[in-house]
Design a protein around this motif. Structure first.
Motif, PDB file in Angstrom:
ATOM      1  N   GLU A   1      10.870  -1.771 -44.422  1.00 16.51           N
ATOM      2  CA  GLU A   1      11.432  -0.959 -43.332  1.00 16.51           C
ATOM      3  C   GLU A   1      10.568  -0.224 -42.874  1.00 16.51           C
ATOM      4  N   PRO A   2      10.446  -0.202 -41.432  1.00 10.00           N
ATOM      5  CA  PRO A   2       9.357   0.474 -40.775  1.00 10.00           C
ATOM      6  C   PRO A   2       9.295   1.853 -40.736  1.00 10.00           C
ATOM      7  N   GLN A   3       8.321   2.419 -40.393  1.00  6.07           N
ATOM      8  CA  GLN A   3       8.172   3.950 -40.569  1.00  6.07           C
ATOM      9  C   GLN A   3       8.021   4.499 -39.194  1.00  6.07           C
TER      10      GLN A   3
ATOM     11  N   THR B   1       6.921   7.347 -36.326  1.00  9.72           N
ATOM     12  CA  THR B   1       6.383   8.475 -36.167  1.00  9.72           C
ATOM     13  C   THR B   1       7.074   9.717 -35.990  1.00  9.72           C
TER      14      THR B   1
ATOM     15  N   ARG C   1      16.645  -1.273 -39.100  1.00 13.01           N
ATOM     16  CA  ARG C   1      16.378  -2.430 -40.332  1.00 13.01           C
ATOM     17  C   ARG C   1      16.785  -3.816 -39.724  1.00 13.01           C
TER      18      ARG C   1
ATOM     19  N   SER D   1      14.073  -4.955 -37.252  1.00 10.29           N
ATOM     20  CA  SER D   1      12.767  -5.340 -38.066  1.00 10.29           C
ATOM     21  C   SER D   1      12.645  -6.741 -38.602  1.00 10.29           C
TER      22      SER D   1
ATOM     23  N   PRO E   1       3.685   1.059 -38.693  1.00 12.24           N
ATOM     24  CA  PRO E   1       4.433   1.960 -38.281  1.00 12.24           C
ATOM     25  C   PRO E   1       4.823   1.930 -36.676  1.00 12.24           C
TER      26      PRO E   1
END
Length: 220
Positions: A51-53, A55, A67, A70, A81
Motif C-alpha cells: 500500500e502506497p504512502q 505525503t 489500494r 495501486s 511514496p
C-alpha cells in the motif's frame, strides 16, 4: 538368598510421571505445530500489494480507491511514496500552474478528478504532465474510472496518442478526433469520449463534465 525372586513394582507416583511424560511429548508436538502455523500466518504474502504512502491526505481518493489503483500501477513505482504536486484546493484552477508545479519532474503522474456529480476518474501518465508539440508517453499510460467499481482502460496498441499538453488544454488518449480525457485551461470544464488509444468508456457520467476537485500525484 537363593530361590527368591525380586519383583519390581512401579510406584503410583512413578506411573504418573511416566504418563505425564508421554502426554508432555504429545503436547510438545502440538505446540510445535501451532508455532509452525502461527509462523506461516505471519509471513507476508509476496503477491499482496504494497500500500502506497501519501505525503498528505487526498481530497479525492479514499483508502479503498488508493489500494485498488495501486494494483494497476507499473512495478517500478510500487512501494514508492505519492507526493502531491498539484491540487485545485491548494493551487487553484489553472492548467498553467499545474505545468509550473511539474517543471523539472520526469517521474510518473497519477491524475485524479472528481466532477460536480461526485464521479471519480482520471489517468496515469508514464511521465510528468508538460507542454508538448505532440503526443508523448509510453504504453504504461492508462485511463480509469470508479463507476462505482474501478474500471481500468489500458493501452490497446492501436496508436501512441498518450498525452499532449497545450497552454489551453490537456489531452490524454485520442482517435477519430475524440479524446479519452480532455481538460480546459482553467481545469474547470472537461470532456471524455471513447478513443482508440485505450478503447475506454466515457469516464464521467456524461461526455461533458465540470470539475470539483483535481489532484496530480508524482509517484516514485
Amino acid at each position: 538368598m537363593k530361590g527368591l525372586r525380586w519383583r519390581y513394582t512401579r510406584l503410583p507416583s512413578q506411573m504418573e510421571d511416566a504418563l505425564c511424560g508421554e502426554d508432555g511429548e504429545e503436547e510438545d508436538e502440538e505446540d510445535e505445530e501451532e508455532k509452525k502455523e502461527a509462523a506461516a500466518a505471519t509471513v507476508p504474502d509476496p503477491e499482496a500489494p504494497v500500500e502506497p504512502q501519501l505525503t498528505e491526505a487526498s481530497q479525492v481518493l479514499g483508502a479503498s480507491e488508493i489500494r485498488q489503483l495501486s494494483l494497476h500501477l507499473p512495478p517500478r513505482v510500487t512501494g514508492h511514496p505519492w507526493s502531491l504536486a498539484f491540487s485545485t484546493s491548494r493551487d487553484g484552477f489553472s492548467l498553467r500552474r499545474l505545468y509550473r508545479q511539474m517543471e523539472g519532474c520526469s517521474r510518473p503522474v497519477l491524475l485524479v478528478l472528481r466532477d460536480q456529480e461526485g464521479q471519480m476518474f482520471g489517468a496515469f501518465s508514464s511521465s510528468a504532465l508538460r507542454l508538448s508539440k505532440g503526443f508523448y508517453g509510453t504504453g504504461e499510460t492508462f485511463l480509469f474510472s470508479f463507476a462505482p467499481q474501478l474500471k481500468v482502460f489500458k493501452w490497446t496498441g492501436s496508436n501512441s496518442f498518450f498525452v499532449k499538453g497545450d497552454w489551453d488544454s490537456l489531452m490524454m488518449g485520442s482517435g477519430s478526433g475524440q479524446f479519452g480525457l480532455w481538460l480546459d485551461g482553467d481545469l474547470y470544464h472537461g470532456r471524455s469520449h471513447p478513443c482508440a488509444t485505450f478503447n475506454n468508456e466515457v469516464l464521467a457520467r456524461q461526455e461533458q463534465f465540470y470539475i470539483r476537485d483535481l489532484e496530480a500525484w508524482v509517484l516514485g
